[in-house]
Motif scaffolding. Structure first.
Motif, PDB file in Angstrom:
ATOM      1  N   GLY A   1     -11.136 -19.258 -16.051  1.00 28.87           N
ATOM      2  CA  GLY A   1     -11.068 -18.190 -17.039  1.00 28.87           C
ATOM      3  C   GLY A   1     -12.366 -18.020 -17.807  1.00 28.87           C
ATOM      4  N   THR A   2     -13.491 -18.171 -17.115  1.00 24.61           N
ATOM      5  CA  THR A   2     -14.789 -18.050 -17.775  1.00 24.61           C
ATOM      6  C   THR A   2     -15.682 -17.123 -16.968  1.00 24.61           C
ATOM      7  N   ASP A   3     -16.776 -16.699 -17.588  1.00 25.05           N
ATOM      8  CA  ASP A   3     -17.687 -15.791 -16.895  1.00 25.05           C
ATOM      9  C   ASP A   3     -18.932 -16.486 -16.369  1.00 25.05           C
ATOM     10  N   ARG A   4     -19.033 -17.813 -16.601  1.00 26.23           N
ATOM     11  CA  ARG A   4     -20.226 -18.496 -16.113  1.00 26.23           C
ATOM     12  C   ARG A   4     -19.991 -19.999 -16.008  1.00 26.23           C
ATOM     13  N   LEU A   5     -20.781 -20.601 -15.140  1.00 27.22           N
ATOM     14  CA  LEU A   5     -20.807 -22.051 -14.964  1.00 27.22           C
ATOM     15  C   LEU A   5     -22.196 -22.548 -15.336  1.00 27.22           C
ATOM     16  N   ASP A   6     -22.262 -23.730 -15.918  1.00 28.24           N
ATOM     17  CA  ASP A   6     -23.562 -24.292 -16.273  1.00 28.24           C
ATOM     18  C   ASP A   6     -24.161 -25.103 -15.130  1.00 28.24           C
ATOM     19  N   ILE A   7     -23.355 -25.978 -14.554  1.00 29.00           N
ATOM     20  CA  ILE A   7     -23.814 -26.846 -13.469  1.00 29.00           C
ATOM     21  C   ILE A   7     -22.827 -26.752 -12.321  1.00 29.00           C
ATOM     22  N   VAL A   8     -23.328 -26.711 -11.099  1.00 30.22           N
ATOM     23  CA  VAL A   8     -22.480 -26.721  -9.912  1.00 30.22           C
ATOM     24  C   VAL A   8     -22.917 -27.885  -9.019  1.00 30.22           C
ATOM     25  N   TRP A   9     -21.962 -28.738  -8.678  1.00 26.76           N
ATOM     26  CA  TRP A   9     -22.226 -29.888  -7.807  1.00 26.76           C
ATOM     27  C   TRP A   9     -21.739 -29.582  -6.393  1.00 26.76           C
ATOM     28  N   VAL A  10     -22.509 -29.998  -5.399  1.00 23.62           N
ATOM     29  CA  VAL A  10     -22.074 -29.938  -4.006  1.00 23.62           C
ATOM     30  C   VAL A  10     -21.228 -31.179  -3.770  1.00 23.62           C
ATOM     31  N   HIS A  11     -19.929 -30.977  -3.573  1.00 19.28           N
ATOM     32  CA  HIS A  11     -18.952 -32.061  -3.666  1.00 19.28           C
ATOM     33  C   HIS A  11     -18.756 -32.797  -2.349  1.00 19.28           C
ATOM     34  N   ASP A  12     -18.832 -34.122  -2.417  1.00 20.81           N
ATOM     35  CA  ASP A  12     -18.459 -35.005  -1.301  1.00 20.81           C
ATOM     36  C   ASP A  12     -19.063 -34.556   0.025  1.00 20.81           C
ATOM     37  N   ILE A  13     -20.321 -34.176  -0.002  1.00 19.55           N
ATOM     38  CA  ILE A  13     -20.967 -33.684   1.211  1.00 19.55           C
ATOM     39  C   ILE A  13     -20.941 -34.755   2.292  1.00 19.55           C
ATOM     40  N   ALA A  14     -20.433 -34.388   3.464  1.00 21.36           N
ATOM     41  CA  ALA A  14     -20.367 -35.286   4.625  1.00 21.36           C
ATOM     42  C   ALA A  14     -19.609 -36.570   4.325  1.00 21.36           C
ATOM     43  N   GLN A  15     -18.713 -36.508   3.370  1.00 18.71           N
ATOM     44  CA  GLN A  15     -18.028 -37.713   2.911  1.00 18.71           C
ATOM     45  C   GLN A  15     -17.196 -38.380   3.999  1.00 18.71           C
ATOM     46  N   ASP A  16     -16.496 -37.590   4.759  1.00 11.94           N
ATOM     47  CA  ASP A  16     -15.551 -38.142   5.735  1.00 11.94           C
ATOM     48  C   ASP A  16     -16.062 -38.043   7.172  1.00 11.94           C
ATOM     49  N   PHE A  17     -17.364 -37.858   7.325  1.00  8.38           N
ATOM     50  CA  PHE A  17     -17.906 -37.645   8.663  1.00  8.38           C
ATOM     51  C   PHE A  17     -18.888 -38.744   9.022  1.00  8.38           C
ATOM     52  N   HIS A  18     -19.069 -38.933  10.315  1.00  8.77           N
ATOM     53  CA  HIS A  18     -19.937 -39.994  10.798  1.00  8.77           C
ATOM     54  C   HIS A  18     -20.748 -39.482  11.988  1.00  8.77           C
ATOM     55  N   GLY A  19     -21.857 -40.131  12.259  1.00 10.92           N
ATOM     56  CA  GLY A  19     -22.664 -39.820  13.424  1.00 10.92           C
ATOM     57  C   GLY A  19     -23.145 -38.385  13.449  1.00 10.92           C
ATOM     58  N   ASP A  20     -23.047 -37.753  14.630  1.00  8.12           N
ATOM     59  CA  ASP A  20     -23.546 -36.394  14.801  1.00  8.12           C
ATOM     60  C   ASP A  20     -22.838 -35.402  13.889  1.00  8.12           C
ATOM     61  N   LEU A  21     -21.562 -35.618  13.629  1.00  2.00           N
ATOM     62  CA  LEU A  21     -20.821 -34.702  12.766  1.00  2.00           C
ATOM     63  C   LEU A  21     -21.336 -34.778  11.329  1.00  2.00           C
ATOM     64  N   TRP A  22     -21.721 -35.966  10.892  1.00  2.00           N
ATOM     65  CA  TRP A  22     -22.319 -36.121   9.560  1.00  2.00           C
ATOM     66  C   TRP A  22     -23.570 -35.263   9.450  1.00  2.00           C
ATOM     67  N   VAL A  23     -24.437 -35.344  10.470  1.00  2.00           N
ATOM     68  CA  VAL A  23     -25.677 -34.563  10.487  1.00  2.00           C
ATOM     69  C   VAL A  23     -25.362 -33.073  10.471  1.00  2.00           C
ATOM     70  N   GLN A  24     -24.372 -32.678  11.251  1.00  2.00           N
ATOM     71  CA  GLN A  24     -23.987 -31.271  11.324  1.00  2.00           C
ATOM     72  C   GLN A  24     -23.521 -30.753   9.967  1.00  2.00           C
ATOM     73  N   LYS A  25     -22.675 -31.514   9.286  1.00  2.00           N
ATOM     74  CA  LYS A  25     -22.153 -31.075   7.994  1.00  2.00           C
ATOM     75  C   LYS A  25     -23.231 -31.086   6.910  1.00  2.00           C
ATOM     76  N   PHE A  26     -24.130 -32.055   6.978  1.00  2.00           N
ATOM     77  CA  PHE A  26     -25.219 -32.059   6.000  1.00  2.00           C
ATOM     78  C   PHE A  26     -26.113 -30.837   6.200  1.00  2.00           C
ATOM     79  N   GLU A  27     -26.384 -30.504   7.446  1.00  2.00           N
ATOM     80  CA  GLU A  27     -27.197 -29.324   7.725  1.00  2.00           C
ATOM     81  C   GLU A  27     -26.483 -28.056   7.266  1.00  2.00           C
ATOM     82  N   GLU A  28     -25.171 -28.043   7.413  1.00  2.00           N
ATOM     83  CA  GLU A  28     -24.380 -26.910   6.922  1.00  2.00           C
ATOM     84  C   GLU A  28     -24.574 -26.734   5.421  1.00  2.00           C
ATOM     85  N   ALA A  29     -24.585 -27.829   4.698  1.00  2.00           N
ATOM     86  CA  ALA A  29     -24.786 -27.760   3.250  1.00  2.00           C
ATOM     87  C   ALA A  29     -26.224 -27.401   2.901  1.00  2.00           C
TER      88      ALA A  29
END
Length: 345
Positions: A129-157
């Motif tokens: 219910g607000t018109d602005r955010l002060d800080i935005v965090w990229v949440h749990d990036i690649a948290q549940d991924f391993h190996g090549d999929l981890w790299v893929q998701k990090f690149e996505e971010a």
């Protein structure tokens, strides 16, 4: 702009419990807890879409609706989009498992693309219910991924969320962005990139009395050299440090419980509270801008505020360093600043 220039104090309110983390919290209790935080002078509030599938953001927004928007700092996260459709089975919270089983039943999309980032921000603004955010965090990036999929998701971010948030910061839509994670490696990798660069990071559970060596040895020196600030999340390690049963969102294992017992013996010896020791340890490093502490009961807020002001004798920090601290000698001795160990007030 650094986080220290944005955040209004050293103590923030972590709104994960408002998403019915671990238990179903009545609406009036959730609102009273936010009111208690406001009454204690806390003016930084952190939430995320994944906390109860939007429930935390909705409750926080309702509780802050009558507060002057210019008087507080608000952060939320991207990486999880809450869908309108209801999850037929158990909602997918990734490694956070069933901790939000009492939250909203909506499906959650785990995605860090540009489109998902923009949609997530738009949805969060509506729920809050607000018109602005002060800080935005990229949440749990690649948290549940391993190996090549981890790299893929990090690149996505990197090509999605990072660039969108950098643009929004440069346009003045948000004031800062960074990573909100409970692993150090994604932050180290991000800081090693040529672009785009975050303004800071929220590190949960990895710079505490129980777990700090990796962050101290590798991440924090890198952040300090680049003038990037840290917000400490989970300074009580999901509650196990202060009498709770959880560590890393799960039942605490025997070895963690045993270590907590040793820490309790030490704080009792020096006549101080565990909350004070844990909170002040996490805040002591020069990189730390603030700590966000979660609470679902109003009385907890006063305890946290008192812990911040409690005087801890130098002898406690000396004993801690000699017997229970998990920090080996750093590569460069000058990084062993007194602030890290709170040897002086």
């Amino acid at each position: 702009m650094t986080l220290k220039n944005i955040l209004p104090g050293r103590l923030g309110f972590g709104a994960a419990p408002l998403g019915n983390m671990f238990r179903a919290i009545p609406d009036d209790e959730a609102r009273a807890t936010v009111e208690a935080a406001w009454d204690q002078g806390i003016r930084y509030y952190d939430t995320a879409p994944v906390y109860g599938a939007g429930l935390s953001e909705t409750r926080l927004g309702e509780a802050l609706a009558d507060k002057p928007r210019d008087e507080y700092v608000l952060s939320t996260k991207v990486g999880r989009v809450v869908l309108d459709e209801v999850e037929e089975g158990e909602p997918d919270f990734g490694e956070k498992g069933g901790i939000f089983e009492h939250g909203n039943p909506n499906k959650i999309l785990h995605e860090w693309t540009a489109d998902a980032t923009e949609r997530s921000i738009e949805d969060s603004l509506k729920r809050l219910g607000t018109d602005r955010l002060d800080i935005v965090w990229v949440h749990d990036i690649a948290q549940d991924f391993h190996g090549d999929l981890w790299v893929q998701k990090f690149e996505e971010a990197r090509t999605g969320a990072f660039r969108v948030l950098s643009r929004l910061r440069d346009e003045g839509v948000i004031r800062a962005w960074g990573l909100g994670v409970n692993k150090t490696e994604p932050i180290e990798l991000t800081l090693a990139l040529d672009e785009p660069q975050p303004d800071g990071f929220l590190l949960a559970g990895r710079y505490t009395l129980l777990d700090h060596e990796h962050a101290f040895q590798r991440l924090l020196p890198m952040a300090q050299e680049q003038d990037v600030d840290m917000v400490v999340g989970g300074p009580y390690n999901s509650g196990v440090l202060v009498g709770g049963a959880h560590f890393e969102y799960q039942q605490a294992p025997p070895e963690v419980i045993e270590h907590v017992k040793k820490l309790n013996t030490l704080v009792e010896k020096h006549g101080i509270s565990m909350k004070a020791a844990a909170l002040q340890f996490s805040l002591a490093h020069p990189v730390t801008a603030a700590a966000v502490v979660g609470a679902s009961r109003p009385s907890r807020i006063a305890e946290d505020a008192a812990a911040l002001e409690e005087r801890i004798p130098d002898a406690f920090w000396s004993d801690l360093r000699l017997s229970l601290i998990h920090i080996s000698e750093p590569t460069r001795p000058e990084r062993m600043s007194y602030a890290v160990f709170c040897l002086k007030k």
